[in-house]
Design a protein around this motif. Structure first.
Motif, mmCIF file in Angstrom:
data_model
loop_
_atom_site.group_PDB
_atom_site.id
_atom_site.type_symbol
_atom_site.label_atom_id
_atom_site.label_comp_id
_atom_site.label_asym_id
_atom_site.label_seq_id
_atom_site.Cartn_x
_atom_site.Cartn_y
_atom_site.Cartn_z
ATOM 1 N N VAL A 1 85.746 -68.849 -78.460
ATOM 2 C CA VAL A 1 84.345 -68.476 -77.382
ATOM 3 C C VAL A 1 84.531 -69.542 -76.417
ATOM 4 C CG1 VAL A 1 81.847 -68.413 -77.534
ATOM 5 C CG2 VAL A 1 83.105 -67.664 -79.421
ATOM 6 N N VAL A 2 84.925 -68.776 -75.132
ATOM 7 C CA VAL A 2 84.957 -69.843 -74.210
ATOM 8 C C VAL A 2 83.750 -69.456 -73.224
ATOM 9 C CG1 VAL A 2 86.827 -70.123 -72.130
ATOM 10 C CG2 VAL A 2 87.505 -68.980 -74.029
ATOM 11 N N LEU A 3 83.124 -70.917 -73.069
ATOM 12 C CA LEU A 3 81.974 -70.942 -71.968
ATOM 13 C C LEU A 3 82.363 -70.918 -70.583
ATOM 14 C CD1 LEU A 3 80.207 -72.888 -74.624
ATOM 15 C CD2 LEU A 3 79.600 -70.588 -74.047
ATOM 16 N N LEU A 4 82.091 -70.101 -69.758
ATOM 17 C CA LEU A 4 82.311 -70.132 -68.465
ATOM 18 C C LEU A 4 81.357 -69.965 -67.448
ATOM 19 C CD1 LEU A 4 85.448 -67.583 -68.381
ATOM 20 C CD2 LEU A 4 85.890 -70.218 -68.437
ATOM 21 N N GLY A 5 81.303 -70.604 -66.360
ATOM 22 C CA GLY A 5 79.845 -70.328 -65.297
ATOM 23 C C GLY A 5 79.836 -71.517 -64.464
ATOM 24 N N LEU A 6 79.032 -71.477 -63.652
ATOM 25 C CA LEU A 6 78.946 -72.608 -62.622
ATOM 26 C C LEU A 6 78.147 -73.861 -63.279
ATOM 27 C CD1 LEU A 6 77.580 -70.710 -59.272
ATOM 28 C CD2 LEU A 6 79.893 -70.886 -60.635
ATOM 29 N N ALA A 7 78.285 -75.020 -62.841
ATOM 30 C CA ALA A 7 77.726 -76.270 -63.297
ATOM 31 C C ALA A 7 76.291 -75.997 -63.124
ATOM 32 C CB ALA A 7 78.206 -77.351 -62.148
ATOM 33 N N GLY A 8 75.752 -76.523 -64.269
ATOM 34 C CA GLY A 8 74.367 -76.714 -64.351
ATOM 35 C C GLY A 8 73.580 -75.281 -64.964
ATOM 36 N N THR A 9 74.497 -74.225 -65.300
ATOM 37 C CA THR A 9 74.024 -73.065 -65.837
ATOM 38 C C THR A 9 73.678 -73.149 -67.329
ATOM 39 O OG1 THR A 9 76.137 -72.284 -66.051
ATOM 40 C CG2 THR A 9 74.930 -71.414 -64.247
ATOM 41 N N GLY A 10 74.197 -74.274 -68.082
ATOM 42 C CA GLY A 10 73.743 -74.481 -69.346
ATOM 43 C C GLY A 10 74.823 -74.076 -70.292
ATOM 44 N N LYS A 11 76.202 -74.166 -69.884
ATOM 45 C CA LYS A 11 77.421 -74.174 -70.664
ATOM 46 C C LYS A 11 77.462 -74.928 -71.818
ATOM 47 C CE LYS A 11 80.242 -74.671 -67.372
ATOM 48 N NZ LYS A 11 79.217 -74.669 -66.356
ATOM 49 N N SER A 12 77.083 -76.097 -71.499
ATOM 50 C CA SER A 12 77.353 -77.273 -72.610
ATOM 51 C C SER A 12 76.172 -77.110 -73.557
ATOM 52 C CB SER A 12 77.367 -78.772 -71.879
ATOM 53 O OG SER A 12 78.624 -78.622 -71.193
ATOM 54 N N MET B 1 84.778 -73.868 -63.146
ATOM 55 C CA MET B 1 86.079 -73.496 -62.692
ATOM 56 C C MET B 1 86.089 -72.618 -61.454
ATOM 57 S SD MET B 1 88.670 -73.596 -65.771
ATOM 58 C CE MET B 1 88.064 -72.446 -66.960
ATOM 59 N N PHE B 2 84.876 -72.352 -60.966
ATOM 60 C CA PHE B 2 84.708 -71.228 -60.017
ATOM 61 C C PHE B 2 84.156 -71.672 -58.596
ATOM 62 C CE2 PHE B 2 84.285 -69.438 -63.974
ATOM 63 C CZ PHE B 2 85.770 -68.731 -63.951
ATOM 64 N N ASP B 3 84.052 -73.331 -58.552
ATOM 65 C CA ASP B 3 83.449 -73.944 -57.405
ATOM 66 C C ASP B 3 84.443 -73.850 -56.189
ATOM 67 O OD1 ASP B 3 82.174 -75.217 -55.428
ATOM 68 O OD2 ASP B 3 81.791 -76.998 -56.884
ATOM 69 N N ASP B 4 84.199 -73.102 -55.075
ATOM 70 C CA ASP B 4 85.255 -73.059 -54.076
ATOM 71 C C ASP B 4 85.515 -74.413 -53.553
ATOM 72 O OD1 ASP B 4 85.359 -70.387 -54.260
ATOM 73 O OD2 ASP B 4 83.638 -69.935 -52.971
#
Ligand SMILES: Nc1nc2c(ncn2[C@@H]2O[C@H](COP(=O)(O)OP(=O)(O)O)[C@@H](O)[C@H]2O)c(=O)[nH]1
Ligand SMILES: [Mg+2]
Length: 309
Positions: A123-134, A179-182
């Motif tokens: 289960v790979v958690l992806l998304g912008l920082a601070g969204t609550g992945k961890s 991993m999606f931050d420009d």
């Protein structure tokens, strides 16, 4: 199908070329002679690891007859153990994955599931920082393993994995940095992507796109495109959207359905492209219901994508 590669050290030993034809073999066997030197074999496995990017434990050393497995630094198998492992792989291929991901119906099924706990689902958690992945990773694990805290700087800086059993399913939760931050250097991003792929390589995988329920940002508008560029065009078929901060909705007296119904067109499009697979988490709550719902959604993805020959 067996693929026999040329001897290591010969001019045509480019194993990456062989692997490119079949990038996810069920097993990579490393055959050694009687009297082999542990150190030399370990070095050669490291060379293979560098050449192929596969973790060292993926190379299973087949011990010559008469050898017993002992504390080698690498994974080793006697021929008998190897046949047992092969049996497991074959059995796994013949049994639909759905057996191990749906609830047991009978004693017989329980038995089968017992045998299949080695099937790992990533289960790979992806998304912008601070969204609550961890934080979501911790909710799935049921314990605080990943560091999750409020911060204006990214808290998670490396991909990390932790494993757990959920309903007889062996789950590897992979937490990732944004991993999606420009703004991130491409070389740093590539390093994270490579590591992330190493962590789930050759096993069942579901991507979980984590988003803050009450904040849809510009950086998320083209997130599916970025996901496709990173993980391939089929990624949306393997993606579940996880909204965090479910309490925000509760406070507004809204259900997830209300929210989805009234959300921005840009977000709606992302959700539709992921076949409306959405779940809502409140990471402050330890309710196992939310994890159950996520795992049910994960299993619908696996049923669709698992290739059973
Ligand atoms: N209230 C609330 N806070 C959350 C939730 N999920 C994450 N957070 C908070 O949001 C902040 C960032 O979370 P984190 O897991 O570090 O985000 P990451 O950068 O995506 O890994 C932390 O302070 C978390 O406690 C949630 O469901 N509810
Ligand atoms: Mg994090």
């Amino acid at each position: 199908m067996f693929i026999c590669t040329p001897d290591l050290g010969t001019p045509c030993d480019d194993i990456s070329e062989f692997l490119s034809k079949n990038p996810h073999p069920d097993m990579c066997l490393f055959v050694v002679k009687k009297g082999f030197s542990t150190e030399q074999i370990w070095q050669q496995i490291h060379v293979l690891n560098e050449k192929t990017g596969k973790p060292t434990e993926e190379f299973k050393v087949v011990l010559p007859l008469g050898y017993e497995p002992k504390d080698f630094p690498f994974k080793s198998f006697t021929l008998e153990q190897l046949f047992n492992e092969l049996d497991k792989v074959i059995e796994l291929k013949q049994t639909t994955y759905t057996r191990s991901i749906s609830s047991p119906q009978s004693e017989d099924q329980l038995d089968r599931i017992g045998k299949h706990t080695y099937t790992t689902v990533n289960v790979v958690l992806l998304g912008l920082a601070g969204t609550g992945k961890s934080a979501s990773g911790n909710t799935i694990l049921g314990r605080k393993h990943f560091v999750s805290k409020p911060s204006s700087n990214p808290v998670t800086t490396e991909c990390q994995a932790e494993e757990t059993e959920i309903n007889d399913l062996h789950v590897r939760v992979i937490d990732t940095p944004d991993m999606f931050d420009d703004e991130t250097e491409p070389s740093v991003r590539d390093k994270h992507v490579k590591r992330c792929k190493e962590l789930y390589e050759s096993e069942l995988c579901v991507f979980v796109l984590v988003m803050h329920v009450s904040r849809f940002t510009d950086g998320e508008r083209d997130i599916l495109k970025k996901l496709e560029n990173t993980f391939g065009t089929k990624v949306k078929e393997q993606t579940v959207i996880l909204f965090t901060r479910g309490d925000d909705l509760e406070e507004a007296d809204m259900t997830l359905e209300d929210f989805l119904h009234s959300c921005q067109p840009g977000l709606k499009e992302i959700i539709e492209k992921c076949n409306n697979r959405c779940v809502l988490f409140e990471n402050r709550s330890s309710s196992s219901d939310q994890v159950e719902k996520l795992m049910n959604t994960v299993s619908t993805v696996l049923k669709k994508t698992a290739k059973i020959d």
